[in-house]
Write an enzyme that holds these catalytic residues in place. Structure first.
Site, PDB file in Angstrom:
ATOM      1  N   ALA A   9       0.826  -1.183   0.088  1.00 59.08           N
ATOM      2  CA  ALA A   9      -0.032  -0.031   0.059  1.00 59.08           C
ATOM      3  C   ALA A   9       0.905   1.216  -0.042  1.00 59.08           C
ATOM      4  CB  ALA A   9      -0.851   0.074   1.262  1.00 59.08           C
ATOM      5  N   MET A  11       1.490   4.933   2.188  1.00 67.34           N
ATOM      6  CA  MET A  11       1.516   5.337   3.525  1.00 67.34           C
ATOM      7  C   MET A  11       0.402   5.386   4.277  1.00 67.34           C
ATOM      8  SD  MET A  11       4.986   5.626   3.957  1.00 67.34           S
ATOM      9  CE  MET A  11       5.038   6.623   5.536  1.00 67.34           C
ATOM     10  N   ASN A  12       0.188   5.295   5.477  1.00 68.91           N
ATOM     11  CA  ASN A  12      -0.575   5.518   6.296  1.00 68.91           C
ATOM     12  C   ASN A  12      -2.194   4.822   5.824  1.00 68.91           C
ATOM     13  OD1 ASN A  12       0.902   7.442   7.448  1.00 68.91           O
ATOM     14  ND2 ASN A  12       0.240   8.955   6.112  1.00 68.91           N
ATOM     15  N   ALA A  13      -1.805   3.630   5.306  1.00 68.42           N
ATOM     16  CA  ALA A  13      -3.041   2.618   4.822  1.00 68.42           C
ATOM     17  C   ALA A  13      -3.537   1.665   6.093  1.00 68.42           C
ATOM     18  CB  ALA A  13      -2.632   1.893   3.581  1.00 68.42           C
ATOM     19  N   GLU A  88       7.832  -3.171   6.983  1.00 69.57           N
ATOM     20  CA  GLU A  88       8.832  -2.247   5.969  1.00 69.57           C
ATOM     21  C   GLU A  88       9.487  -3.319   4.992  1.00 69.57           C
ATOM     22  OE1 GLU A  88       9.502   1.062   9.693  1.00 69.57           O
ATOM     23  OE2 GLU A  88      11.127  -0.440   9.266  1.00 69.57           O
TER      24      GLU A  88
END
Ligand SMILES: [Zn+2]
Length: 201
Positions: A9, A11-13, A88
């Protein structure tokens, strides 16, 4: 047979929250999980996987040159490992992605990777390229752009609040990332005229 999964995805998903929830589900049933997080920008030996909504847990770190197959195989020798999680995962080396595939194929342990697909310039990360190529299952974790369309790209805002158009693939510090759809990403990056520019304010 166990499989290699790649959940990707922008970021921030909520990728990390999903990882921690999935690991918790195993542990709640008395099973053992091994968690890895990139150690490239962290000191020491113990990493921490933290999600935006406040969940966190300790994890082992992986760095360039580490043999993840050997580390999991050694642990599995004395304590049965039921699932391996990698946060990550965009920072994996290509060879490490293959080591994770071998964990699935030869140790029969499922491996769940979570990471970004592309960097702020729209280029694949090394780990993501390898995982997109060889994973058994690809799963997109969805989030939305400010316009409501699916966000597939990310821009980096510098300390001045402006969108970075050049620079290192990863910046350490107080940079903020914003997920956008491809159309708005191209406008923010100055590659297309902003017909319906909305801005960040
Ligand atoms: Zn948009």
């Amino acid at each position: 047979m166990a499989k290699l999964y790649f959940h990707y995805a922008t970021m921030n998903a909520g990728k990390t929250t999903m990882l921690l929830q999935a690991s918790y589900n195993y542990r709640e049933r008395g099973m053992t999980t091994m968690l890895f997080v990139a150690g490239h920008y962290r000191k020491g030996d113990t990493g921490l996987i933290s999600s935006r909504i406040g969940l966190e847990t300790e994890a082992e770190m992986f760095r360039d040159g580490d043999d993840l197959f050997a580390r999991v195989a050694e642990h599995h020798d004395h304590t049965t490992v039921h699932c391996v999680f990698v946060d990550e995962a965009q920072f994996l080396e290509e060879e490490q992605a293959w080591q994770l595939a071998r964990i699935a194929d030869r140790l029969d342990i499922p491996v769940m990777c979570y990471g970004l697909r592309t960097d702020f310039q729209g280029k694949l990360f090394s780990g993501s390229r390898a995982l997109l190529a060889i994973s058994d299952e690809l799963r997109e974790v969805r989030t939305i752009c400010r316009c409501g369309r699916k966000a597939t790209m990310v821009v980096r805002l510098g300390a001045d609040g402006k969108v970075a158009r050049q620079g290192e693939q990863v910046a350490i510090g107080k940079d903020v990332y914003v997920s956008l759809c491809r159309r708005h990403w191209e406008e923010e990056m100055g590659r297309a005229s902003p017909d319906d520019f909305i801005g960040f304010t």
